[in-house]
Scaffold this active site. Sequence first.
Site, PDB file in Angstrom:
ATOM      1  CD  GLU A  49       1.336  -2.525   5.599  1.00 44.72           C
ATOM      2  OE1 GLU A  49       0.434  -2.538   4.955  1.00 44.72           O
ATOM      3  OE2 GLU A  49       2.378  -1.805   5.519  1.00 44.72           O
TER       4      GLU A  49
ATOM      5  CG  ASN B  77       8.189   0.748   9.476  1.00 48.31           C
ATOM      6  OD1 ASN B  77       7.226   0.016   9.628  1.00 48.31           O
ATOM      7  ND2 ASN B  77       9.383   0.155   9.025  1.00 48.31           N
TER       8      ASN B  77
ATOM      9  CD  GLU C 267       7.985   1.450   0.848  1.00 47.67           C
ATOM     10  OE1 GLU C 267       7.035   1.497   1.937  1.00 47.67           O
ATOM     11  OE2 GLU C 267       7.507   0.621  -0.428  1.00 47.67           O
TER      12      GLU C 267
END
Length: 884
Positions: free
Chosen positions: A131, A275, A308
């Site tokens: 990213e 991710n 996250e």
Amino acid sequence: MSSDSAKPPVLLRDYRAPAWRVAEVELEFDLDPAATIVVARLLVERSVAVAPAEPLRLDAEQVELLELRIDGRALAAEEYRFDAEALTIPLAGDHARVETRVRIAPETNTALQGLYTSGRDDARFLLTQCEAEGFRRITPFPDRPDVLARYTVTLRADRQRFPLLLANGNADGAGELDDGRHWARFVDPHPKPSYLFALVAGRLETIEDHFVTAEGRRVRLAIHAEADAIGRCDWAMQCLKLAMRWDEQRFGRCYDLDVFHVVATHDFTMGAMENKGLNVFNAKYLLADPERATDDAYRHVLAVVGHEYFHNWSGNRVTCRDWFQLSLKEGLTVYREQEFESDLASRTLRRIEDVRMLWRAQFAEDAGPLAHPVRPDRYSEINNFYTATVYEKGAEIVRMLSLVLGRDGFRRGLDLYFERHDGEAATVEDFLAALGEANATDLSPWLAWYGQAGTPTLEASERYDAATRRYELTLAQHTAPTPGQPRKQALPIPVAVALFDEHGARLPLRLDGDAAPPGQERVLPLHADRATFRFVDVPVRPVVSLLRGYSAPVRLRWSADAVDLAVQIRHDDDGFNRWFAADALARRLFAEALAAGGSDARSLEVWTRSLAEALNDDALDPALAAEMLTVADANSLAEELAEIDPEAVHLARASIETALARALAEPLARRYRALSGALDAQATDPAAQARRRLRNVCLAALCRADAAQLPLAEAQFAQARNLTDRIGALSVLLSTESAAAAAALDAFAARYAGDALVLDQWLSLQATQARADTVERVAALTAHAVFRWTNPNNVYALIGAFALRNPRAFHRADGAGYRFVAEAIARLDALTPQVAARLATAFGGWRRLEPVRRALMHRELQRLAARETLSPDLADIVARSLAG
């Protein structure tokens, strides 16, 4: 700047759906730090919405193309175009299988984008960061968030050097190869954009646990770190399980793979990366134990692990259509993170910290040349829009929506949003439409919050008529012009209010003409430039508590009497607003000290007496008491000034800080002694952290008021059994320029030799000392063995702390601070451009400085701009800073 430094702007209005979509991706990696071979097989399909002649364009940077095949046929060089930015292939049909083979060099990748190496020199491992646009540095691909595909990934590597092989998704096979190497295959069943791709390969240790979801799925949880760090990952594992359960209970979101991996690295430009199924973390947000992590670090691990993980739905399952919609995933996820920590720890403390950060960073951003909307309409370099505006202000918009809709209504809307857009790339309009439809309300006016830059000012005035028992509250809003937006529109602003009498008792709230029974708290909707709200049956002149819980991200202009603020400090039942009132009074005293060289005696007496009562209230949350006693930092105080003299700001702030410490000397000493006897030094629960927080605030104030108290700091440093108390004492010794400071610094460095994260704090403590010689000290520390220019954590800890958190030293009147940081930025730009660009934001406020410093800072910006070569990241920040 060279002509090719800055990228041409990308405009929101120019968005077009991708000409080609990718249904399936097969990747094969032959991993080697010096030369990794990547084979990609893409099943591409032409979009029906584009002209049939449009070629396939695959973004590609820093890759060596070895072979290109279409449907198995090797293409000659004249059949395609390959340049520094892309691989372009004319295709005749509507479907094709495209195969590329490229070579990349991870070990020379200091930009830390794409595939690179991390770790100690004798045991470096491979990992990725994609990213926003790093995947194009791995293999040619339409590297944009609205191209979602299912990935199958095969990794091959030397077993001795890379025993652990990981990629997104579920494991789908592994085995040995004849040449001492091994392989592993992973299948991710969920379509994802390329920025969520990840792999990790290396010699890492692992701790494991499991979690059973509400849907009955048994999920293997694994955290991977280097051998000297794995013993500090237990708290992160607990946080992960807490986050998974909380997201199920609060938002009904369950995890959707068989495994969840987390990997720690010391070489990372961000905090962490979500991710799919393979999160990669900056180690400072993953590792914790009492000896080597502060209480704040424990809370950061909880928050970032939660953040996250929550991205699995708000960002992964539903991603953003384009990078203009970045806050759609980040603002929403920050809000979810804030609620998570608030539910598990202290809601009041988290809210105060979030608002302090908003005022210090985002309000300053909104007031300068780098101002931009939460959803910008253009960008040159997308890496420069991972900002406080996108994250923190974006979260504030979500918070306002949740307040307006109510907890249940917001949950209904979010459920509809996830159901409707699962597996898709969405927009802000999609988000608002789902929230509105689920609650039968039109939320389109809220688009203005996403499209308009600048911080609204909310002005409040009041009138009470004792004869009629009517109370009128008039609210008005105004937003100043920002770059590219000279005219502003009124925004929907929810203003939460309550009324109290002079003794702190609640008063009933009933609007004129309202048939509903009176309540004790209301959210007043301000949609126009100005509105008056009339309350009836108010028995006495009220003390109004405005913006309860900080219900909107605005500047409040409210000339409340000091005595009324004192009532709130003592009695408001909203913890945030108790602090808000104390902060407002402190800011008033600061302004008086800055303007006249001293504060109003009456206001000072009201402030110190109110805080003395809070300090003596053993029933008050110690964390709240600590925050009430902490004067806003110099950057936050200066942010409201039209012209800033950093030295004058420092002196004015120091004067009120010292006056408070001297006035409260006796209760400070009493509370410090009481807390010293009550603490469990190794406990890390919120209550223990709150007590330590207040104890260290008391210590700093005692030593600030009277140097004779410094032996308390020396004793605490010597006897500390946790890092929080040790750093608290060391900070006091440094800030008071104690004779014991140098020896304590050396002892600290010796104790934590080899621990990079703790030594980063050692660097920051020295970089943030408001001394005339700090710039020379920081420059010398860049040659210290613990500092590496290629490590972002080191750079942020030392140079970033100096430039962004030490205004007195950075803004030294001779410009030495500006010269040092500008030279550091130029050096870093050749290594890690994202880090250089973030440091360069320290120069964004140059126009607001007093004339001498303004000219000196402007000169350094011009010198940077005149350099022959700048990265697009840095060129963008410099150009906008000069143009604003």
